[in-house]
Design a protein around this motif. Structure first.
Motif, PDB file in Angstrom:
ATOM      1  N   LEU A 172       0.821  -1.204   0.000  1.00 14.37           N
ATOM      2  CA  LEU A 172       0.000   0.000   0.000  1.00 14.37           C
ATOM      3  C   LEU A 172       0.860   1.260   0.000  1.00 14.37           C
ATOM      4  CD1 LEU A 172      -2.793  -0.971   2.564  1.00 14.37           C
ATOM      5  CD2 LEU A 172      -2.841  -1.174   0.069  1.00 14.37           C
ATOM      6  N   TYR A 173       0.398   2.243  -0.744  1.00 13.22           N
ATOM      7  CA  TYR A 173       1.040   3.555  -0.777  1.00 13.22           C
ATOM      8  C   TYR A 173       0.156   4.547  -0.033  1.00 13.22           C
ATOM      9  CZ  TYR A 173       3.971   1.679  -4.531  1.00 13.22           C
ATOM     10  OH  TYR A 173       4.849   0.932  -5.284  1.00 13.22           O
ATOM     11  N   ASP A 174       0.793   5.522   0.614  1.00 13.28           N
ATOM     12  CA  ASP A 174       0.041   6.553   1.313  1.00 13.28           C
ATOM     13  C   ASP A 174       0.879   7.839   1.312  1.00 13.28           C
ATOM     14  OD1 ASP A 174      -1.987   7.768   2.665  1.00 13.28           O
ATOM     15  OD2 ASP A 174      -1.861   6.495   4.455  1.00 13.28           O
ATOM     16  N   LEU A 175       0.232   8.945   1.629  1.00 15.86           N
ATOM     17  CA  LEU A 175       0.944  10.212   1.722  1.00 15.86           C
ATOM     18  C   LEU A 175       1.854  10.217   2.946  1.00 15.86           C
ATOM     19  CD1 LEU A 175      -1.726  12.970   0.912  1.00 15.86           C
ATOM     20  CD2 LEU A 175       0.098  12.114  -0.575  1.00 15.86           C
ATOM     21  N   SER A 176       3.019  10.793   2.797  1.00 18.59           N
ATOM     22  CA  SER A 176       3.896  11.025   3.937  1.00 18.59           C
ATOM     23  C   SER A 176       3.448  12.304   4.642  1.00 18.59           C
ATOM     24  CB  SER A 176       5.336  11.175   3.458  1.00 18.59           C
ATOM     25  OG  SER A 176       5.442  12.346   2.659  1.00 18.59           O
ATOM     26  N   ASP A 177       4.114  12.636   5.734  1.00 18.74           N
ATOM     27  CA  ASP A 177       3.803  13.891   6.414  1.00 18.74           C
ATOM     28  C   ASP A 177       4.033  15.082   5.486  1.00 18.74           C
ATOM     29  OD1 ASP A 177       3.150  12.499   8.688  1.00 18.74           O
ATOM     30  OD2 ASP A 177       5.092  12.824   9.676  1.00 18.74           O
ATOM     31  N   SER A 178       5.109  15.031   4.700  1.00 20.39           N
ATOM     32  CA  SER A 178       5.371  16.117   3.763  1.00 20.39           C
ATOM     33  C   SER A 178       4.309  16.186   2.681  1.00 20.39           C
ATOM     34  CB  SER A 178       6.754  15.940   3.119  1.00 20.39           C
ATOM     35  OG  SER A 178       7.775  16.076   4.077  1.00 20.39           O
ATOM     36  N   GLY A 179       3.794  15.020   2.278  1.00 16.43           N
ATOM     37  CA  GLY A 179       2.721  14.997   1.290  1.00 16.43           C
ATOM     38  C   GLY A 179       1.443  15.603   1.831  1.00 16.43           C
ATOM     39  N   HIS A 180       1.083  15.259   3.065  1.00 18.91           N
ATOM     40  CA  HIS A 180      -0.096  15.869   3.684  1.00 18.91           C
ATOM     41  C   HIS A 180       0.099  17.375   3.846  1.00 18.91           C
ATOM     42  CE1 HIS A 180      -2.666  12.451   4.600  1.00 18.91           C
ATOM     43  NE2 HIS A 180      -1.612  11.765   5.026  1.00 18.91           N
ATOM     44  N   ALA A 181       1.344  17.792   4.086  1.00 18.65           N
ATOM     45  CA  ALA A 181       1.627  19.214   4.287  1.00 18.65           C
ATOM     46  C   ALA A 181       1.508  20.029   3.004  1.00 18.65           C
ATOM     47  CB  ALA A 181       3.020  19.384   4.881  1.00 18.65           C
TER      48      ALA A 181
END
Length: 277
Positions: A172-181
């Protein structure tokens, strides 16, 4: 419109007042005349720059209202880069050691951030991960790259993982903290594309802070790859108006969510090379 290399710097150079070509050139001295003229023409065709013939032989270039409205968006992009991108290394003349620079010019932060989210499928994938959460490669392919073979998703999403905007847990892929930011970046880009105030709420990327808003310019436009001089202090913040509208939550990314017109042909960008600059 803004991801082609040097476009953001040109807009920043024109942020205070219209300038003649001879006064623009020193800010982008590494660009040959043919390249700078071409970029000014393309920005004018995009409706961001206005070419005005004051008198015969006296031509100035300035921002249109649409270009001026884009400046606070560039400020938001620069702020994300300042916080989430690693600072480049320079050689300390006294010790001979490589050290990270203290500050990075806003123009450099803007361009390095756009190099991460500018590739063709990067934004649709990030948008889909934000909407759906952890997803398999097959689900991402169906939502973000319809019409492509499912295997084509792997180089795209793996690049986002290498760039620090996503992470992989098993299959599974998900957003990192930087992606959410990236929320304020995409929220402001989407609001600008729709001609709405940057304080607007976005159905997917949330609500802009009510208490503050960013103020743009003047900008430092230093050449990448060179020692970066100290930048001015970050732009001051001032009270902002409360959000004026709300948006209906969206299920997945669609081209119309980010652009108000057909996506222009993208020019080649310098490779981001992971979370490092």
């Amino acid at each position: 419109m803004i991801t082609p290399l040097w476009n953001a710097r040109i807009l920043m150079t024109l942020s205070l007042q219209p300038l003649r070509y001879a006064r623009i050139k020193p800010h982008l001295s590494w660009l040959i005349d043919g390249t700078l003229h071409s970029k000014l023409r393309r920005l004018a065709e995009a409706g961001l720059v206005e070419r005005s013939e004051v008198t015969r032989g006296h031509v100035t270039y300035g921002l249109t209202a649409r270009g001026t409205d884009l400046l606070p968006v560039l400020t938001v992009i620069a702020a994300w880069g300042e916080k989430h991108l690693e600072r480049p290394l320079v050689k300390n003349q006294d010790t001979g050691q490589m050290e990270r620079v203290a500050t990075v010019a806003p123009a450099r932060n803007v361009e390095d951030t756009l190099a991460l989210i500018g590739p063709r499928h990067a934004t649709p994938i990030l948008w889909t991960l934000k909407a759906r959460g952890a997803s398999s490669a097959r689900a991402l392919s169906a939502a973000a790259m319809p019409g492509y073979r499912p295997s084509n998703i792997y180089p795209q999403v793996d690049r986002l993982v290498a760039d620090g905007l996503a992470h992989k847990d098993g299959r599974l892929y998900d957003l990192s903290d930087s992606g959410h930011a990236l929320a304020p970046v995409y929220r402001s880009l989407s609001a600008w594309a729709r001609g709405r105030p940057l304080a607007d709420t976005h159905g997917l990327w949330g609500q802009a802070p009510v208490a503050t808003r960013v103020k743009s310019g003047p900008w430092a436009t230093t050449q990448p790859g060179m020692t970066v001089p100290a930048s001015p202090a970050p732009a001051a913040v001032s009270p902002a108006l409360a959000p004026q509208s709300t948006a209906t939550p969206v299920a997945s990314w669609k081209p119309g969510d980010l652009f108000s017109h057909q996506t222009p042909v993208r020019h080649a960008l310098s490779q981001a090379g992971g979370p490092h600059r």
